[in-house]
Write an enzyme that holds these catalytic residues in place. Structure first.
Site, PDB file in Angstrom:
ATOM      1  CG  ASP A   1      -1.698  -1.448   1.454  1.00  0.00           C
ATOM      2  OD1 ASP A   1      -2.216  -1.900   0.387  1.00  0.00           O
ATOM      3  OD2 ASP A   1      -1.973  -1.636   2.640  1.00  0.00           O
TER       4      ASP A   1
ATOM      5  CD  GLU B   1      -8.628  -2.934  -0.577  1.00  0.00           C
ATOM      6  OE1 GLU B   1      -9.301  -2.856   0.493  1.00  0.00           O
ATOM      7  OE2 GLU B   1      -8.154  -3.763  -1.217  1.00  0.00           O
TER       8      GLU B   1
HETATM    9  O1  FUB Z   1      -3.128  -3.532   3.651  1.00  0.00           O
HETATM   10  C1  FUB Z   1      -4.321  -3.975   4.142  1.00  0.00           C
HETATM   11  C2  FUB Z   1      -5.283  -3.389   3.161  1.00  0.00           C
HETATM   12  O2  FUB Z   1      -5.089  -4.150   2.264  1.00  0.00           O
HETATM   13  C3  FUB Z   1      -5.367  -2.088   2.492  1.00  0.00           C
HETATM   14  O3  FUB Z   1      -5.880  -0.994   3.481  1.00  0.00           O
HETATM   15  C4  FUB Z   1      -5.939  -2.142   1.398  1.00  0.00           C
HETATM   16  O4  FUB Z   1      -6.129  -1.291   0.641  1.00  0.00           O
HETATM   17  C5  FUB Z   1      -5.518  -3.617   1.004  1.00  0.00           C
HETATM   18  O5  FUB Z   1      -4.183  -3.302   0.381  1.00  0.00           O
END
Ligand code: FUB
Length: 342
Positions: free
Chosen positions: A32, A242
Protein backbone atom coordinates in the site's frame (compact mmCIF):
# COMPACT_ATOMS: atom_id res chain seq x y z
CA UNK A 1 3.18 1.85 -23.97
CA UNK A 2 6.36 -0.16 -23.59
CA UNK A 3 7.80 -1.95 -20.60
CA UNK A 4 11.44 -2.55 -19.72
CA UNK A 5 12.28 -6.25 -19.85
CA UNK A 6 13.21 -8.00 -16.61
CA UNK A 7 16.76 -9.28 -16.31
CA UNK A 8 17.10 -12.93 -17.34
CA UNK A 9 18.61 -13.88 -13.95
CA UNK A 10 15.48 -12.76 -12.11
CA UNK A 11 13.08 -15.47 -10.94
CA UNK A 12 9.88 -16.13 -12.83
CA UNK A 13 6.51 -15.56 -11.20
CA UNK A 14 4.22 -18.53 -10.51
CA UNK A 15 2.44 -17.72 -13.80
CA UNK A 16 5.71 -18.44 -15.65
CA UNK A 17 6.30 -14.82 -16.62
CA UNK A 18 8.96 -12.36 -15.42
CA UNK A 19 8.20 -9.48 -13.09
CA UNK A 20 8.18 -6.00 -14.61
CA UNK A 21 10.06 -4.63 -11.58
CA UNK A 22 11.75 -5.88 -8.44
CA UNK A 23 10.93 -5.20 -4.74
CA UNK A 24 12.21 -1.88 -3.41
CA UNK A 25 13.16 -3.46 -0.07
CA UNK A 26 13.68 -7.06 1.01
CA UNK A 27 14.40 -6.68 4.75
CA UNK A 28 10.79 -6.07 5.73
CA UNK A 29 7.45 -6.69 4.03
CA UNK A 30 5.66 -3.58 2.79
CA UNK A 31 2.47 -2.79 0.87
CA UNK A 32 0.00 0.00 0.00
CA UNK A 33 2.78 2.50 -0.85
CA UNK A 34 1.79 6.17 -0.60
CA UNK A 35 4.64 8.11 -2.20
CA UNK A 36 5.32 11.82 -1.82
CA UNK A 37 8.12 14.19 -2.72
CA UNK A 38 9.18 16.31 0.25
CA UNK A 39 12.08 18.75 -0.23
CA UNK A 40 13.08 16.94 -3.42
CA UNK A 41 13.38 13.43 -1.88
CA UNK A 42 10.91 10.60 -2.37
CA UNK A 43 9.26 9.31 0.81
CA UNK A 44 7.07 6.22 0.73
CA UNK A 45 4.52 5.56 3.48
CA UNK A 46 3.60 1.86 3.21
CA UNK A 47 1.76 -0.64 5.33
CA UNK A 48 4.29 -2.76 7.24
CA UNK A 49 3.14 -6.34 6.70
CA UNK A 50 3.83 -8.96 9.35
CA UNK A 51 3.07 -12.64 9.66
CA UNK A 52 0.34 -13.42 12.16
CA UNK A 53 -1.90 -16.24 13.32
CA UNK A 54 -5.19 -15.04 11.78
CA UNK A 55 -6.43 -17.24 8.93
CA UNK A 56 -7.13 -15.56 5.58
CA UNK A 57 -10.72 -14.33 5.32
CA UNK A 58 -12.81 -12.01 3.14
CA UNK A 59 -12.59 -9.22 5.73
CA UNK A 60 -8.80 -9.02 5.69
CA UNK A 61 -8.38 -10.32 9.26
CA UNK A 62 -5.00 -11.66 8.14
CA UNK A 63 -3.65 -8.13 7.70
CA UNK A 64 -2.46 -7.75 11.29
CA UNK A 65 -0.05 -4.84 10.92
CA UNK A 66 1.06 -3.09 14.13
CA UNK A 67 3.32 -0.23 13.06
CA UNK A 68 4.58 1.97 10.25
CA UNK A 69 8.06 2.36 8.78
CA UNK A 70 8.88 4.97 6.17
CA UNK A 71 11.05 4.32 3.09
CA UNK A 72 12.98 7.07 1.32
CA UNK A 73 15.23 7.50 -1.70
CA UNK A 74 16.88 10.34 -3.63
CA UNK A 75 15.29 9.15 -6.85
CA UNK A 76 13.78 6.01 -8.35
CA UNK A 77 16.64 3.54 -8.79
CA UNK A 78 18.77 5.00 -5.98
CA UNK A 79 19.38 3.08 -2.71
CA UNK A 80 16.30 2.91 -0.48
CA UNK A 81 16.53 3.73 3.22
CA UNK A 82 14.24 1.83 5.57
CA UNK A 83 13.65 4.13 8.53
CA UNK A 84 12.94 3.01 12.13
CA UNK A 85 9.39 2.58 13.45
CA UNK A 86 7.51 5.83 12.87
CA UNK A 87 4.37 4.97 14.84
CA UNK A 88 3.26 1.85 16.74
CA UNK A 89 -0.32 0.88 17.54
CA UNK A 90 0.61 0.92 21.25
CA UNK A 91 1.20 4.69 20.91
CA UNK A 92 -2.30 5.36 19.58
CA UNK A 93 -4.74 5.71 22.50
CA UNK A 94 -7.90 4.80 20.56
CA UNK A 95 -6.53 2.06 18.26
CA UNK A 96 -6.41 -1.66 18.98
CA UNK A 97 -5.13 -3.37 15.85
CA UNK A 98 -4.78 -3.51 12.06
CA UNK A 99 -2.75 -0.44 11.13
CA UNK A 100 -3.72 -0.53 7.45
CA UNK A 101 -2.75 1.61 4.48
CA UNK A 102 -1.49 5.07 5.55
CA UNK A 103 -0.75 8.34 3.81
CA UNK A 104 1.15 11.52 4.66
CA UNK A 105 1.06 15.25 4.01
CA UNK A 106 3.21 18.30 4.77
CA UNK A 107 2.14 21.79 5.76
CA UNK A 108 4.00 24.69 7.39
CA UNK A 109 6.89 22.68 8.82
CA UNK A 110 4.81 19.74 10.07
CA UNK A 111 4.40 16.28 8.58
CA UNK A 112 1.08 14.50 9.04
CA UNK A 113 0.65 10.73 9.01
CA UNK A 114 -2.91 9.54 8.35
CA UNK A 115 -3.77 5.94 9.15
CA UNK A 116 -6.74 3.61 9.58
CA UNK A 117 -6.98 1.24 12.53
CA UNK A 118 -9.71 -0.61 14.40
CA UNK A 119 -11.09 0.95 17.57
CA UNK A 120 -12.35 -0.97 20.61
CA UNK A 121 -15.70 -1.56 18.88
CA UNK A 122 -13.98 -3.23 15.93
CA UNK A 123 -14.80 -0.26 13.70
CA UNK A 124 -12.18 1.21 11.40
CA UNK A 125 -11.51 4.90 12.06
CA UNK A 126 -8.89 7.21 10.61
CA UNK A 127 -6.28 8.73 12.88
CA UNK A 128 -3.62 11.35 12.42
CA UNK A 129 -0.17 11.77 13.94
CA UNK A 130 2.35 14.59 13.54
CA UNK A 131 6.11 15.00 13.38
CA UNK A 132 8.70 17.59 12.46
CA UNK A 133 10.44 14.91 10.36
CA UNK A 134 9.02 13.14 7.29
CA UNK A 135 10.19 9.81 8.74
CA UNK A 136 8.85 10.36 12.26
CA UNK A 137 8.62 9.43 15.02
CA UNK A 138 5.02 10.63 14.82
CA UNK A 139 2.85 11.54 17.80
CA UNK A 140 -0.75 10.42 17.48
CA UNK A 141 -3.75 12.57 18.33
CA UNK A 142 -5.68 11.04 21.23
CA UNK A 143 -8.82 10.49 19.15
CA UNK A 144 -9.54 9.56 15.54
CA UNK A 145 -10.58 12.30 13.13
CA UNK A 146 -14.14 13.27 14.06
CA UNK A 147 -16.61 11.83 11.56
CA UNK A 148 -14.04 9.47 10.05
CA UNK A 149 -14.73 5.83 9.26
CA UNK A 150 -13.51 3.02 6.98
CA UNK A 151 -9.95 2.77 5.59
CA UNK A 152 -7.28 3.87 3.13
CA UNK A 153 -6.90 7.64 3.64
CA UNK A 154 -5.19 9.50 0.79
CA UNK A 155 -4.54 13.21 1.21
CA UNK A 156 -4.21 15.43 -1.84
CA UNK A 157 -3.20 19.10 -1.67
CA UNK A 158 -4.41 21.19 -4.57
CA UNK A 159 -2.55 24.10 -6.17
CA UNK A 160 -4.57 26.55 -4.03
CA UNK A 161 -3.23 24.91 -0.84
CA UNK A 162 -6.51 23.20 0.08
CA UNK A 163 -6.12 19.58 1.18
CA UNK A 164 -8.68 16.84 0.69
CA UNK A 165 -8.86 13.36 2.13
CA UNK A 166 -10.18 10.53 -0.05
CA UNK A 167 -10.93 7.35 1.83
CA UNK A 168 -13.02 4.20 2.08
CA UNK A 169 -13.10 0.55 1.20
CA UNK A 170 -15.80 -2.11 0.98
CA UNK A 171 -15.78 -5.65 2.42
CA UNK A 172 -13.15 -5.56 5.24
CA UNK A 173 -12.94 -1.80 4.79
CA UNK A 174 -16.49 -1.50 6.23
CA UNK A 175 -17.85 1.24 3.96
CA UNK A 176 -21.05 -0.78 3.67
CA UNK A 177 -21.38 -0.85 7.45
CA UNK A 178 -21.38 2.94 7.69
CA UNK A 179 -24.19 3.87 5.29
CA UNK A 180 -26.47 5.23 8.02
CA UNK A 181 -23.75 7.48 9.42
CA UNK A 182 -23.12 5.07 12.32
CA UNK A 183 -21.05 1.91 12.28
CA UNK A 184 -23.27 -1.17 12.13
CA UNK A 185 -21.31 -4.23 13.32
CA UNK A 186 -24.07 -6.48 11.94
CA UNK A 187 -24.08 -4.90 8.50
CA UNK A 188 -23.24 -6.67 5.25
CA UNK A 189 -19.84 -8.32 5.06
CA UNK A 190 -19.25 -7.28 1.45
CA UNK A 191 -21.18 -4.43 -0.14
CA UNK A 192 -24.77 -3.23 -0.54
CA UNK A 193 -25.77 -6.55 -2.18
CA UNK A 194 -27.57 -4.54 -4.88
CA UNK A 195 -25.75 -5.20 -8.17
CA UNK A 196 -28.11 -2.99 -10.20
CA UNK A 197 -27.92 0.00 -7.85
CA UNK A 198 -25.12 2.58 -7.74
CA UNK A 199 -22.02 1.14 -6.10
CA UNK A 200 -20.62 2.44 -2.86
CA UNK A 201 -18.31 5.32 -3.73
CA UNK A 202 -15.08 6.53 -2.11
CA UNK A 203 -15.55 9.47 0.26
CA UNK A 204 -13.95 12.88 0.04
CA UNK A 205 -13.75 15.63 2.66
CA UNK A 206 -11.69 18.79 2.75
CA UNK A 207 -9.34 19.03 5.71
CA UNK A 208 -9.46 22.16 7.88
CA UNK A 209 -6.46 24.44 8.42
CA UNK A 210 -5.15 22.23 11.25
CA UNK A 211 -4.88 19.27 8.81
CA UNK A 212 -6.13 17.08 11.66
CA UNK A 213 -9.93 17.42 11.26
CA UNK A 214 -12.47 17.44 8.45
CA UNK A 215 -13.71 20.90 7.45
CA UNK A 216 -16.95 19.34 6.22
CA UNK A 217 -18.99 16.15 6.25
CA UNK A 218 -17.51 13.52 3.93
CA UNK A 219 -19.39 13.18 0.66
CA UNK A 220 -19.37 10.65 -2.17
CA UNK A 221 -16.64 11.04 -4.79
CA UNK A 222 -19.03 9.96 -7.53
CA UNK A 223 -17.61 7.70 -10.26
CA UNK A 224 -19.71 7.62 -13.43
CA UNK A 225 -19.58 5.85 -16.77
CA UNK A 226 -19.16 7.54 -20.18
CA UNK A 227 -22.91 8.33 -20.14
CA UNK A 228 -22.74 10.06 -16.76
CA UNK A 229 -24.46 7.23 -14.86
CA UNK A 230 -22.98 6.08 -11.52
CA UNK A 231 -21.05 2.81 -11.77
CA UNK A 232 -23.19 -0.02 -10.45
CA UNK A 233 -22.46 -2.39 -7.58
CA UNK A 234 -22.41 -5.37 -9.95
CA UNK A 235 -19.87 -3.74 -12.27
CA UNK A 236 -17.00 -5.38 -10.40
CA UNK A 237 -14.43 -4.75 -13.13
CA UNK A 238 -14.86 -0.98 -12.71
CA UNK A 239 -16.54 -0.11 -9.41
CA UNK A 240 -14.65 1.24 -6.40
CA UNK A 241 -13.39 -1.27 -3.84
CA UNK A 242 -10.54 0.46 -1.92
CA UNK A 243 -7.18 2.28 -2.30
CA UNK A 244 -8.30 5.72 -3.55
CA UNK A 245 -5.52 8.03 -4.76
CA UNK A 246 -5.67 11.49 -6.32
CA UNK A 247 -3.18 13.13 -8.68
CA UNK A 248 -3.58 16.18 -10.85
CA UNK A 249 -2.39 16.17 -14.45
CA UNK A 250 -2.83 19.00 -16.93
CA UNK A 251 -5.41 20.63 -14.67
CA UNK A 252 -7.60 17.50 -14.41
CA UNK A 253 -8.23 15.45 -11.28
CA UNK A 254 -7.36 11.76 -11.62
CA UNK A 255 -9.02 9.52 -9.04
CA UNK A 256 -7.45 6.06 -9.14
CA UNK A 257 -8.46 3.05 -7.06
CA UNK A 258 -8.51 -0.73 -6.73
CA UNK A 259 -11.41 -2.86 -7.93
CA UNK A 260 -10.56 -5.34 -5.15
CA UNK A 261 -12.00 -8.74 -5.98
CA UNK A 262 -11.28 -8.26 -9.70
CA UNK A 263 -7.76 -7.04 -8.88
CA UNK A 264 -7.39 -4.05 -11.22
CA UNK A 265 -6.04 -0.57 -10.57
CA UNK A 266 -8.25 1.78 -12.56
CA UNK A 267 -8.85 5.52 -12.89
CA UNK A 268 -11.53 8.11 -13.49
CA UNK A 269 -11.08 11.78 -14.39
CA UNK A 270 -12.92 14.93 -13.28
CA UNK A 271 -12.67 18.71 -13.31
CA UNK A 272 -13.10 19.22 -9.55
CA UNK A 273 -11.47 17.52 -6.55
CA UNK A 274 -15.00 16.53 -5.48
CA UNK A 275 -15.86 14.90 -8.81
CA UNK A 276 -17.86 13.57 -10.50
CA UNK A 277 -15.14 11.40 -12.05
CA UNK A 278 -15.67 9.67 -15.38
CA UNK A 279 -14.27 6.16 -15.60
CA UNK A 280 -11.44 5.98 -18.14
CA UNK A 281 -9.67 2.63 -17.89
CA UNK A 282 -7.06 0.46 -16.26
CA UNK A 283 -3.71 1.54 -14.88
CA UNK A 284 -2.37 -1.84 -13.75
CA UNK A 285 -3.37 -5.38 -14.61
CA UNK A 286 -3.57 -7.85 -11.67
CA UNK A 287 -0.40 -8.44 -9.70
CA UNK A 288 0.64 -11.60 -7.85
CA UNK A 289 -1.41 -11.64 -4.63
CA UNK A 290 -5.01 -10.69 -3.87
CA UNK A 291 -4.65 -6.99 -3.11
CA UNK A 292 -3.50 -4.19 -5.36
CA UNK A 293 -2.91 -0.69 -3.95
CA UNK A 294 -0.78 2.11 -5.30
CA UNK A 295 0.16 5.77 -5.49
CA UNK A 296 1.14 8.04 -8.36
CA UNK A 297 3.76 10.75 -7.97
CA UNK A 298 5.87 12.98 -10.21
CA UNK A 299 9.64 13.16 -9.66
CA UNK A 300 12.61 13.89 -11.89
CA UNK A 301 10.36 14.92 -14.77
CA UNK A 302 8.59 11.54 -14.88
CA UNK A 303 5.46 10.04 -13.35
CA UNK A 304 5.82 6.94 -11.19
CA UNK A 305 3.43 4.22 -10.12
CA UNK A 306 4.27 2.75 -6.73
CA UNK A 307 2.47 -0.56 -6.23
CA UNK A 308 2.95 -3.89 -4.46
CA UNK A 309 2.75 -7.61 -5.06
CA UNK A 310 3.64 -10.81 -3.22
CA UNK A 311 6.80 -11.75 -5.13
CA UNK A 312 9.04 -12.33 -2.10
CA UNK A 313 6.70 -14.44 0.04
CA UNK A 314 4.10 -15.83 -2.32
CA UNK A 315 1.57 -14.88 0.35
CA UNK A 316 -1.06 -12.14 0.10
CA UNK A 317 -0.46 -11.05 3.69
CA UNK A 318 3.29 -10.48 3.14
CA UNK A 319 3.72 -8.05 0.28
CA UNK A 320 6.57 -5.99 -1.18
CA UNK A 321 6.52 -2.51 -2.64
CA UNK A 322 7.63 -1.86 -6.23
CA UNK A 323 7.78 1.09 -8.61
CA UNK A 324 7.53 1.54 -12.35
CA UNK A 325 7.12 4.46 -14.72
CA UNK A 326 3.60 5.61 -15.59
CA UNK A 327 2.81 7.33 -18.88
CA UNK A 328 0.06 9.80 -19.71
CA UNK A 329 -0.83 9.73 -23.39
CA UNK A 330 -1.28 13.02 -25.28
CA UNK A 331 -5.07 12.70 -24.91
CA UNK A 332 -4.74 12.47 -21.12
CA UNK A 333 -5.41 8.74 -20.86
CA UNK A 334 -2.98 6.55 -18.94
CA UNK A 335 -1.06 3.66 -20.50
CA UNK A 336 -2.16 0.35 -19.00
CA UNK A 337 0.76 -1.37 -17.28
CA UNK A 338 1.26 -5.14 -17.28
CA UNK A 339 3.15 -6.09 -14.07
CA UNK A 340 4.75 -8.99 -15.94
CA UNK A 341 6.90 -9.14 -19.06
CA UNK A 342 7.80 -11.95 -21.53
O1 FUB B 1 -3.09 -3.62 3.60
C1 FUB B 1 -4.36 -3.80 4.18
C2 FUB B 1 -5.42 -3.46 3.22
O2 FUB B 1 -5.30 -4.29 2.07
C3 FUB B 1 -5.33 -2.05 2.67
O3 FUB B 1 -5.82 -1.09 3.54
C4 FUB B 1 -6.09 -2.25 1.42
O4 FUB B 1 -5.99 -1.19 0.53
C5 FUB B 1 -5.52 -3.53 0.90
O5 FUB B 1 -4.29 -3.34 0.27
Amino acid sequence: CTAALGKSSEPRAPNGRRYLSQPLVRDIYTADPSAHVFQGRIYVYPSHDIDGPAPEDDLGGHFEMRDYRVLSMDRVGAPVTVHPVALDVAQVPWATKQMWAPDAAYKNGTYYLYFPAKDRQGAFRIGVATSKSPVGPFKAKPRPIKGSFSIDPAVFTDDDGRSYMYFGGIWGGQLQRNVTGRYDPNGSKTDLNRPNAPALMPKVARLDASMTEFAEKPRDALIVDEGGKPLLGGDTNRRFFEAAWMHKYNGKYYLSYSTGDTHYLVYAVGTSPYGPFTYKGRILEPVQGWTTHHSIVQHGGKWWLFYADSQLSGQTRLRNVKVTELTHNPDGTICTIDPFVD
